[in-house]
Design a protein around this motif. Structure first.
Motif, PDB file in Angstrom:
ATOM      1  N   THR A   5       0.868  -1.163   0.000  1.00 18.80           N
ATOM      2  CA  THR A   5       0.000   0.000   0.000  1.00 18.80           C
ATOM      3  C   THR A   5       0.909   1.217   0.000  1.00 18.80           C
ATOM      4  OG1 THR A   5      -1.674  -1.195   1.246  1.00 18.80           O
ATOM      5  CG2 THR A   5      -1.825   1.199   1.258  1.00 18.80           C
ATOM      6  N   PHE A   7       1.438   5.414   0.171  1.00 21.60           N
ATOM      7  CA  PHE A   7       0.919   6.729   0.535  1.00 21.60           C
ATOM      8  C   PHE A   7       1.956   7.754   0.103  1.00 21.60           C
ATOM      9  CE2 PHE A   7      -0.630   3.682   3.653  1.00 21.60           C
ATOM     10  CZ  PHE A   7      -1.997   3.881   3.588  1.00 21.60           C
ATOM     11  N   VAL A  19       5.506   6.623   1.643  1.00 17.34           N
ATOM     12  CA  VAL A  19       5.509   5.636   2.714  1.00 17.34           C
ATOM     13  C   VAL A  19       4.809   4.404   2.173  1.00 17.34           C
ATOM     14  CG1 VAL A  19       4.640   5.076   5.016  1.00 17.34           C
ATOM     15  CG2 VAL A  19       5.509   7.368   4.545  1.00 17.34           C
ATOM     16  N   THR A  20       5.438   3.247   2.352  1.00 15.77           N
ATOM     17  CA  THR A  20       4.832   1.994   1.904  1.00 15.77           C
ATOM     18  C   THR A  20       4.496   1.140   3.116  1.00 15.77           C
ATOM     19  OG1 THR A  20       6.964   0.872   1.680  1.00 15.77           O
ATOM     20  CG2 THR A  20       6.120   2.018  -0.259  1.00 15.77           C
ATOM     21  N   ALA A  21       3.484   0.313   2.967  1.00 18.94           N
ATOM     22  CA  ALA A  21       3.066  -0.593   4.032  1.00 18.94           C
ATOM     23  C   ALA A  21       2.616  -1.904   3.399  1.00 18.94           C
ATOM     24  CB  ALA A  21       1.929   0.025   4.832  1.00 18.94           C
ATOM     25  N   THR A  25      -1.730  -4.486   6.238  1.00 17.04           N
ATOM     26  CA  THR A  25      -1.719  -3.500   7.309  1.00 17.04           C
ATOM     27  C   THR A  25      -2.995  -2.683   7.230  1.00 17.04           C
ATOM     28  OG1 THR A  25       0.667  -3.341   7.176  1.00 17.04           O
ATOM     29  CG2 THR A  25      -0.465  -1.552   8.283  1.00 17.04           C
ATOM     30  N   VAL A  27      -3.864   0.380   7.807  1.00 15.63           N
ATOM     31  CA  VAL A  27      -3.524   1.781   7.983  1.00 15.63           C
ATOM     32  C   VAL A  27      -4.614   2.626   7.339  1.00 15.63           C
ATOM     33  CG1 VAL A  27      -1.839   3.574   7.468  1.00 15.63           C
ATOM     34  CG2 VAL A  27      -1.063   1.253   7.951  1.00 15.63           C
ATOM     35  N   VAL A  29      -6.103   6.010   5.758  1.00 18.36           N
ATOM     36  CA  VAL A  29      -5.532   7.085   4.946  1.00 18.36           C
ATOM     37  C   VAL A  29      -5.279   8.319   5.805  1.00 18.36           C
ATOM     38  CG1 VAL A  29      -5.971   8.644   3.019  1.00 18.36           C
ATOM     39  CG2 VAL A  29      -6.550   6.214   2.819  1.00 18.36           C
ATOM     40  N   ASP A  31      -4.559   8.444   8.992  1.00 15.21           N
ATOM     41  CA  ASP A  31      -3.389   8.197   9.833  1.00 15.21           C
ATOM     42  C   ASP A  31      -2.100   8.304   9.023  1.00 15.21           C
ATOM     43  OD1 ASP A  31      -5.069   7.747  11.995  1.00 15.21           O
ATOM     44  OD2 ASP A  31      -5.054   5.567  11.734  1.00 15.21           O
ATOM     45  N   ALA A  32      -2.126   7.784   7.802  1.00 15.39           N
ATOM     46  CA  ALA A  32      -0.953   7.870   6.935  1.00 15.39           C
ATOM     47  C   ALA A  32      -0.653   9.317   6.579  1.00 15.39           C
ATOM     48  CB  ALA A  32      -1.156   7.038   5.671  1.00 15.39           C
ATOM     49  N   LEU A  35       1.090  10.917   9.486  1.00 20.00           N
ATOM     50  CA  LEU A  35       2.462  10.415   9.545  1.00 20.00           C
ATOM     51  C   LEU A  35       3.349  11.118   8.522  1.00 20.00           C
ATOM     52  CD1 LEU A  35       4.352   7.907  10.571  1.00 20.00           C
ATOM     53  CD2 LEU A  35       3.787   7.062   8.301  1.00 20.00           C
ATOM     54  N   ILE A  36       2.888  11.207   7.294  1.00 22.46           N
ATOM     55  CA  ILE A  36       3.690  11.831   6.240  1.00 22.46           C
ATOM     56  C   ILE A  36       3.866  13.319   6.503  1.00 22.46           C
ATOM     57  CG2 ILE A  36       3.778  12.386   3.782  1.00 22.46           C
ATOM     58  CD1 ILE A  36       2.467   9.713   3.217  1.00 22.46           C
TER      59      ILE A  36
END
Length: 75
Positions: A5, A7, A19-21, A25, A27, A29, A31-32, A35-36
């Motif tokens: 996934t 982002f 950012v990859t997950a 996971t 996660v 959107v 929250d990502a 984070l970013i």
């Protein structure tokens, strides 16, 4: 893709944070995005304010590395 996934955050400074997950996971959107944005804020505070930083070179900063590790570990 089904392998990861992804982002992204394209920024006004021309840097795109990715950012990859793993796909399993859960996660959100939102929250990502938080984070970013935290990663970008650290980049702006540490790298962009460094008069010796060259945007055409890889980022080599112990302070930025520590900030990224802290953010990614949930601190």
């Amino acid at each position: 893709t089904s392998a990861v996934t992804i982002f992204t955050l394209p920024t006004p400074t021309g840097i795109t944070f990715v950012v990859t997950a793993p796909p399993d996971t859960r996660v959100k959107v939102a929250d990502a995005a938080v984070l970013i944005r935290r990663l970008y804020r650290s980049y702006a505070d540490i790298i962009l304010k460094d008069p010796f930083a060259n945007p055409d070179q890889p980022i080599r900063s112990a302070d930025f590395t520590a900030a990224v590790v802290g953010i990614m570990s949930g601190r």
